[in-house]
Design an enzyme around this catalytic site. Sequence first.
Site, PDB file in Angstrom:
ATOM      1  N   VAL A 181       0.735  -1.028   0.223  1.00 59.65           N
ATOM      2  CA  VAL A 181       0.035  -0.044  -0.171  1.00 59.65           C
ATOM      3  C   VAL A 181       0.910   1.762  -0.483  1.00 59.65           C
ATOM      4  O   VAL A 181       0.526   2.405  -0.503  1.00 59.65           O
ATOM      5  CB  VAL A 181      -0.912   0.218   1.207  1.00 59.65           C
ATOM      6  CG1 VAL A 181      -1.707   0.879   1.519  1.00 59.65           C
ATOM      7  CG2 VAL A 181      -1.816  -1.454   0.928  1.00 59.65           C
TER       8      VAL A 181
ATOM      9  N   GLY B 100       7.596   3.520   2.995  1.00 59.88           N
ATOM     10  CA  GLY B 100       8.400   5.205   2.936  1.00 59.88           C
ATOM     11  C   GLY B 100       9.585   4.540   4.480  1.00 59.88           C
ATOM     12  O   GLY B 100       9.607   3.979   5.197  1.00 59.88           O
ATOM     13  N   SER B 101       9.849   5.725   4.647  1.00 59.88           N
ATOM     14  CA  SER B 101      11.517   6.479   5.952  1.00 59.88           C
ATOM     15  C   SER B 101      10.694   5.446   6.929  1.00 59.88           C
ATOM     16  O   SER B 101      11.683   4.821   8.222  1.00 59.88           O
ATOM     17  CB  SER B 101      11.992   7.021   5.735  1.00 59.88           C
ATOM     18  OG  SER B 101      11.015   8.404   6.427  1.00 59.88           O
ATOM     19  N   PHE B 102       9.365   6.261   7.264  1.00 60.10           N
ATOM     20  CA  PHE B 102       8.669   5.071   8.818  1.00 60.10           C
ATOM     21  C   PHE B 102       8.253   3.973   8.975  1.00 60.10           C
ATOM     22  O   PHE B 102       6.556   4.320   9.332  1.00 60.10           O
ATOM     23  CB  PHE B 102       8.344   6.629   9.447  1.00 60.10           C
ATOM     24  CG  PHE B 102       8.715   6.830  10.613  1.00 60.10           C
ATOM     25  CD1 PHE B 102      10.162   7.086  11.858  1.00 60.10           C
ATOM     26  CD2 PHE B 102       7.791   6.559  11.859  1.00 60.10           C
ATOM     27  CE1 PHE B 102       9.375   7.299  12.806  1.00 60.10           C
ATOM     28  CE2 PHE B 102       7.378   6.565  13.451  1.00 60.10           C
ATOM     29  CZ  PHE B 102       8.261   6.167  13.823  1.00 60.10           C
TER      30      PHE B 102
ATOM     31  N   THR C  24       6.238   0.216   7.000  1.00 58.77           N
ATOM     32  CA  THR C  24       5.863  -0.196   5.348  1.00 58.77           C
ATOM     33  C   THR C  24       4.177  -1.022   6.142  1.00 58.77           C
ATOM     34  O   THR C  24       4.271  -0.858   7.106  1.00 58.77           O
ATOM     35  CB  THR C  24       6.748  -1.362   5.010  1.00 58.77           C
ATOM     36  OG1 THR C  24       8.291  -0.569   4.952  1.00 58.77           O
ATOM     37  CG2 THR C  24       6.707  -1.789   3.465  1.00 58.77           C
ATOM     38  N   VAL C  25       3.876  -0.073   5.157  1.00 62.81           N
ATOM     39  CA  VAL C  25       2.062  -0.675   4.359  1.00 62.81           C
ATOM     40  C   VAL C  25       2.340  -1.988   3.787  1.00 62.81           C
ATOM     41  O   VAL C  25       2.141  -1.352   2.691  1.00 62.81           O
ATOM     42  CB  VAL C  25       1.007   1.054   5.012  1.00 62.81           C
ATOM     43  CG1 VAL C  25      -0.466  -0.145   5.111  1.00 62.81           C
ATOM     44  CG2 VAL C  25       0.986   1.530   5.664  1.00 62.81           C
TER      45      VAL C  25
ATOM     46  N   LYS D 241       1.090  -1.601   9.153  1.00 67.03           N
ATOM     47  CA  LYS D 241       1.739  -0.985   9.257  1.00 67.03           C
ATOM     48  C   LYS D 241       3.455  -1.754  10.084  1.00 67.03           C
ATOM     49  O   LYS D 241       2.918  -1.856  10.637  1.00 67.03           O
ATOM     50  CB  LYS D 241       1.499   0.421   9.354  1.00 67.03           C
ATOM     51  CG  LYS D 241       2.931   1.413   9.387  1.00 67.03           C
ATOM     52  CD  LYS D 241       2.445   2.344   9.792  1.00 67.03           C
ATOM     53  CE  LYS D 241       1.956   2.650  11.359  1.00 67.03           C
ATOM     54  NZ  LYS D 241       1.585   4.618  11.524  1.00 67.03           N
TER      55      LYS D 241
ATOM     56  N   ASP E 165      -2.950  16.751  11.281  1.00 67.14           N
ATOM     57  CA  ASP E 165      -2.583  17.053  10.062  1.00 67.14           C
ATOM     58  C   ASP E 165      -3.239  16.093   9.034  1.00 67.14           C
ATOM     59  O   ASP E 165      -3.557  15.441   8.086  1.00 67.14           O
ATOM     60  CB  ASP E 165      -1.184  15.460  10.352  1.00 67.14           C
ATOM     61  CG  ASP E 165      -0.287  15.347   8.914  1.00 67.14           C
ATOM     62  OD1 ASP E 165      -0.587  16.231   8.370  1.00 67.14           O
ATOM     63  OD2 ASP E 165      -0.262  13.704   8.900  1.00 67.14           O
TER      64      ASP E 165
END
Length: 398
Positions: free
Chosen positions: A69, A72-74, A76-77, A92, A186
């Site tokens: 999905v 990223g650096s923080f 994975t989904v 995640k 956010d």
Amino acid sequence: MGTTLSGLDQLWRQQKHQCPHLGSLEPALLPPEKPLTEWPLPKLISLFLPEFPIRPPQGQQQLKVLGFVAKGSFGTVLKVLDCGLGALLAVKVVPKVEVLQQDSLRQCKEEVSIQRQIRHPFVSGLGGSWQGQRHLFTMYNYYSTGDLHSLWTTIGCFSEVTIRLFAAELALGVGYLHDLGIVHRDLKMENILLDERGHLKLTDFGLSRHLPQGGRAYTICGTLQYMAFSRVVSGTRSNHFMNASWSIDWLIQSQLLAAPEVLSGGPYNHVVDWWSLGILLFALAAGEFPLQAEKDHVAMLSSVTHCDYAVPASLSQGLSLLLQELLCHNPFHRLRYLYHFQVHPFFRGMAFDPELLQKQPVSFVLEARAALPAPVEAVQFHDFDCDLMSLSTYPYPA
């Protein structure tokens, strides 16, 4: 313990062995982790308790990876299948070392704590959370329709009928969070998912926090700012309308949606979410943001302070008034309570009842989805290979 998405390199080897030429990409079963039976528990385990519990082996679920999905650096989904329930889920996966290196343990735990409280039709809740030896796992419902930003970049301007519906759903969701003492911080289009009937689900509480009514916060900086920046600049995302990569646009939108009191370092409170909603609705109505992004927060604050937000003349008087009241620089004069929406001229005749709002599918969204080609799941396993190779430093499932 329990079902984990660890040992990903071994998972890929298993997949490659089963399909040496990638001709048939059947989903691979996720291997369970070794039992964590040491006592006392290692610090790398105890640090994340109780928000990320250790699952007993007998309680583990059978999960199969279907594709990506986001990554990223923080974290994975992954899109996964719960074989027992026959349900699609999103999981995640976050390396613990990343959380500790970025000094975000407190925020990581608060994100889970917040989502465990949530039970609302227009806010995405938490399906579960647990930890392995080296990774944290959070599970959510999977929504195949994509996110609001993908739809917006594909369609452009929305009709006022659609904006009225989406604004009411978001107002109910945000008002619910504020009643719980939660400020989202956010609120932007890519954090709003669309369910199978085209209705909204507010998600991603990575920058959210508990803030009692009457409380004040002072800034989103340091770890939080770094988290937002790194996820945006380094991450890539496969969305369901565009299949495009993330870019600096995600950071730009985060800047554009920040209220003046946030950019100035505070103090601020829950009212910042209503400013972000105003920017979001403006973009849906006009097809563009009301101002340009700047190179840093100081320049952005100056731009926000001196911008008059010229509302397009084509908009109705009710919508123009709503945008002006949301985009009020003075937070004490900004539209801020759910009952303000309920009595607003733009929503005249609309019942702010989740059941009534969801009674009919949003045909506009479903038609847009049907007009685009379905994503090809098989392609995503090539990316899966690349991601697994990057995790080869962890030789054992964790």
